[in-house]
Design a protein around this motif. Structure first.
Motif, PDB file in Angstrom:
ATOM      1  N   GLN A  26       0.907  -1.059   0.178  1.00 45.82           N
ATOM      2  CA  GLN A  26      -0.013  -0.076   0.119  1.00 45.82           C
ATOM      3  C   GLN A  26       0.996   1.365  -0.150  1.00 45.82           C
ATOM      4  O   GLN A  26       0.676   2.223  -0.808  1.00 45.82           O
ATOM      5  CB  GLN A  26      -1.060   0.108   1.316  1.00 45.82           C
ATOM      6  N   THR A  27       1.710   1.377   0.994  1.00 46.82           N
ATOM      7  CA  THR A  27       2.786   2.325   0.840  1.00 46.82           C
ATOM      8  C   THR A  27       3.632   2.662  -0.650  1.00 46.82           C
ATOM      9  O   THR A  27       3.499   3.787  -0.982  1.00 46.82           O
ATOM     10  CB  THR A  27       3.972   2.484   2.062  1.00 46.82           C
ATOM     11  N   SER A  29       2.714   1.665  -3.433  1.00 47.92           N
ATOM     12  CA  SER A  29       1.611   1.911  -4.392  1.00 47.92           C
ATOM     13  C   SER A  29       1.263   3.472  -4.260  1.00 47.92           C
ATOM     14  O   SER A  29       1.332   4.155  -5.414  1.00 47.92           O
ATOM     15  CB  SER A  29       0.346   1.126  -4.433  1.00 47.92           C
ATOM     16  N   GLU A  30       1.073   4.105  -3.092  1.00 50.71           N
ATOM     17  CA  GLU A  30       0.768   5.357  -2.844  1.00 50.71           C
ATOM     18  C   GLU A  30       2.107   6.199  -3.402  1.00 50.71           C
ATOM     19  O   GLU A  30       1.834   7.303  -4.100  1.00 50.71           O
ATOM     20  CB  GLU A  30       0.258   5.626  -1.614  1.00 50.71           C
TER      21      GLU A  30
END
Length: 171
Positions: A26-27, A29-30
């Motif tokens: 998630q990190t 991807s952000e």
């Protein structure tokens, strides 16, 4: 992202490790999304197609929101020892600008301050000058820059020798 995604398919990995991997995905991807957005914005600026959408902006609220976001971020990347302090005028100020672009600029400055500061603090401020101008600033106790690096600060894809040495990512 791909590596952690591949590792998630393994049956030998505990659920706790899978949750950790999902957090990394998630990190990452952000970060990738922000990088792509920045590249698209640069292309739009160079092509004269970046549209500025002016609306009422309350900068103190914007800065307070950014402080909360970056408090969570610095804790997530294990830099809890950094303090993020605000210096804001007492009077309520608002003006018309593209709040998204202002937020983008301040976000990049604060993000760099956190990346390059291991201990001490970061100060985010806003000063009213001559009743007509507002000056925003981000100041930190990080590694700083050499005078010769100031010439290239706005050149794309340039990095200082210090950032190369410390292998700090970013643009």
């Amino acid at each position: 992202i791909i590596g952690f995604t591949n590792m998630l398919s393994s049956k030998e990995i505990s659920n706790e490790m899978k949750e950790t991997f999902i957090g990394h995905i998630q990190t990452s991807s952000e970060m990738l999304l922000h990088l792509i957005d920045d590249i698209i914005d640069i292309a739009k600026i160079e092509d004269g197609q970046l549209k500025i959408k002016k609306a009422n902006c309350y900068p103190a609220s914007l800065i307070q929101s950014l402080q909360a976001t970056f408090e969570a971020y610095k804790n997530k990347i294990e830099k809890e020892n950094l303090s993020i302090n605000l210096i804001l005028p007492e009077e309520s100020i608002h003006f018309r600008t593209d709040e998204i672009r202002l937020k983008q600029i301040l976000t990049n400055l604060i993000s760099n301050a956190i990346k390059f500061t291991e201990e001490g603090g970061i100060e985010i401020g806003m000063l009213v000058k001559n009743q007509r101008f507002i000056e925003f600033y981000v100041e930190d106790t990080g590694i700083g820059m050499q005078k010769e690096d100031l010439r290239t600060i706005f050149d794309r894809f340039k990095r200082t020798a210090m950032s190369e040495e410390k292998k700090i990512s970013g643009t």
